[in-house]
Scaffold this motif. Sequence first.
Motif, PDB file in Angstrom:
ATOM      1  N   ASP A  59      -6.031  -1.379  -4.603  1.00  0.00           N
ATOM      2  CA  ASP A  59      -5.233  -2.031  -3.558  1.00  0.00           C
ATOM      3  C   ASP A  59      -5.916  -3.319  -3.118  1.00  0.00           C
ATOM      4  O   ASP A  59      -7.126  -3.322  -2.897  1.00  0.00           O
ATOM      5  CB  ASP A  59      -5.128  -1.055  -2.373  1.00  0.00           C
ATOM      6  CG  ASP A  59      -3.930  -1.345  -1.488  1.00  0.00           C
ATOM      7  OD1 ASP A  59      -3.194  -2.318  -1.765  1.00  0.00           O
ATOM      8  OD2 ASP A  59      -3.724  -0.587  -0.520  1.00  0.00           O
ATOM      9  N   ASP A  60      -5.164  -4.388  -2.979  1.00  0.00           N
ATOM     10  CA  ASP A  60      -5.715  -5.686  -2.577  1.00  0.00           C
ATOM     11  C   ASP A  60      -6.800  -6.155  -3.542  1.00  0.00           C
ATOM     12  O   ASP A  60      -7.929  -6.458  -3.161  1.00  0.00           O
ATOM     13  CB  ASP A  60      -6.282  -5.620  -1.147  1.00  0.00           C
ATOM     14  CG  ASP A  60      -5.167  -5.603  -0.120  1.00  0.00           C
ATOM     15  OD1 ASP A  60      -4.184  -6.355  -0.298  1.00  0.00           O
ATOM     16  OD2 ASP A  60      -5.253  -4.832   0.850  1.00  0.00           O
ATOM     17  N   ARG A 109       4.835  -3.747   9.435  1.00  0.00           N
ATOM     18  CA  ARG A 109       3.802  -3.115  10.264  1.00  0.00           C
ATOM     19  C   ARG A 109       4.046  -3.424  11.738  1.00  0.00           C
ATOM     20  O   ARG A 109       3.890  -2.550  12.594  1.00  0.00           O
ATOM     21  CB  ARG A 109       2.410  -3.584   9.826  1.00  0.00           C
ATOM     22  CG  ARG A 109       1.311  -2.740  10.431  1.00  0.00           C
ATOM     23  CD  ARG A 109      -0.041  -3.082   9.852  1.00  0.00           C
ATOM     24  NE  ARG A 109      -0.157  -2.671   8.467  1.00  0.00           N
ATOM     25  CZ  ARG A 109      -0.738  -3.412   7.532  1.00  0.00           C
ATOM     26  NH1 ARG A 109      -1.195  -4.601   7.824  1.00  0.00           N
ATOM     27  NH2 ARG A 109      -0.818  -2.965   6.300  1.00  0.00           N
ATOM     28  N   THR A 139       0.839  -1.202   0.000  1.00  0.00           N
ATOM     29  CA  THR A 139       0.000   0.000   0.000  1.00  0.00           C
ATOM     30  C   THR A 139       0.873   1.250   0.000  1.00  0.00           C
ATOM     31  O   THR A 139       0.592   2.222  -0.714  1.00  0.00           O
ATOM     32  CB  THR A 139      -0.928  -0.010   1.237  1.00  0.00           C
ATOM     33  OG1 THR A 139      -1.781  -1.161   1.143  1.00  0.00           O
ATOM     34  CG2 THR A 139      -1.769   1.243   1.310  1.00  0.00           C
TER      35      THR A 139
HETATM   36 MG    MG Z   1      -2.053  -2.977   2.005  1.00  0.00          MG
END
Ligand code: MG
Length: 467
Positions: free
Chosen positions: A233-234, A332, A176
């Motif tokens: 996205d995705d 993350r 992302t």
């Molecule tokens: Mg993402």
Amino acid sequence: MEENFINIWEKALEALKDETSQIAYKTYIEVMVPRLIDKNTVCFLAPSGYHIEICKKRYLDLIQNTLKILTSVDYKITFEAKDAIPENGEEALDEEIVKGQYANVEVGENAKIIPSVDVKRIKEEAGLNVSTVYSFDNFVIGSNNRFAQATAYSVSQNLGMTNPLYIYGGVGLGKTHLMQAIGNAVIDQDPSKKVIYCTGELFVNELIKAMLNPNMNDSFKKKFRNVDLLLIDDVQIIAGKDKCQEEFFHTFNSLFESGKQIVLTSEKSPKEINGLEDRLRTRFSMGVSVDIQTPDYETRVAILKKKAEEERYLIDDELIERIATRVKSNVRELEGVLKKLVAYTKFTNNPLTDDLVDNTIESILVKNTKILTSTLIMQVVAKFFNIKVTDLTSDKRSNTIAFPRQIAMYLCREVADMSFPAIGKDFGGRDHSTVLHAYSKIKDEYDNNADTKDLIDDIKKALERES
Ligand code: MG
Ligand code: ADP
């Protein structure tokens, strides 16, 4: 002089061949490509960081001495990995992209930002994050994402040239971020460009709304087809949803035919998405697909440093290294640990202790530790032998492929505890008896041949670090 050195190196190789085991010679020495940097400095280009580490530890003196005996020169030796981290994105772009595919593409001078337009509002309307801006500047390049970053950057500078750009990889690895960096770069350079960022999920929801309301149907089409840059996205989420795939197919074609840029991210490569229509699979594979892998240790440290700097957070290198050693598979989570520590320090003013750092890591890592998979084993083994991962699952039988394949199978059993049939399946659908044979053969060599044992132990160590 360069010519000369190649001759010297060839002689050195002959000597080195006698001084090292056959496996070590083939794996670590023969694969080095020397380059004379100045009169007495040689830089070896190595297939990977592992090669450098092992060569430095075990063969550096040997190589230096051999060269000295041959030439009486005390060569200074440096190494560089093929998958090394470039200084910045543009350098990677120069090296990898411009040389090949895009050699003739002119990179246009950046358009000036017109001060009167509200770029932030434009970005917001485009669907981009505005509280945390994901840009190329704050994206740390490592061997895991270097090609993806370079390609994404190139796309942002040459809209429509690489269509579609397809970025795939596991959760929390920066897909992302990269995708939004493209959107931000495009708007920064020319705020009049129409950009839409939309998750696959949002696309599905908007489509359902549009189907229920015929008036919206038109505006839905307009919205997604009237853009210079569409970021989905995705996108894997549309798989198995017939109507969505149908609509997306038309959106895709319409943009593609008018030369508008499409960028997609997904957790899987087009081939691996179950339930994806073949015609979409084909479309998704038409441009360039790039993957993002889990970051290596150096990249993890660099990311933590960058994030700490952004937060203006002073943290010891030692603690950064402690976090980077423990949190491995997901950026993350890496960020999460740092954020928790920042919050803690803000609220309490207490100094950070090792224990506190460890507890924070623990709380974030629960149930998230990565298990060793055949994919990871194949990646590491392929790197060691300087072959492609796909070679390992292929039918190729030459010894340069078959031996690494057998080792990879052995490791799947030995360290990942997989069953023989499961291993066979992951290695291109081989019979379990083939796997059993490979396992017994390598196990026997491991027990009886010290060279094979050393090599496998090296690979095991690398796997420990990667998992
Ligand atoms: Mg993402
Ligand atoms: P994905 O979409 O692949 O699940 P994200 O792009 O949301 O992952 O990344 C998760 C977090 O990690 C984001 O906050 C992002 O900024 C950060 N991140 C990931 N890779 C990098 C990188 N190479 N440099 C800086 N930040 C990164």
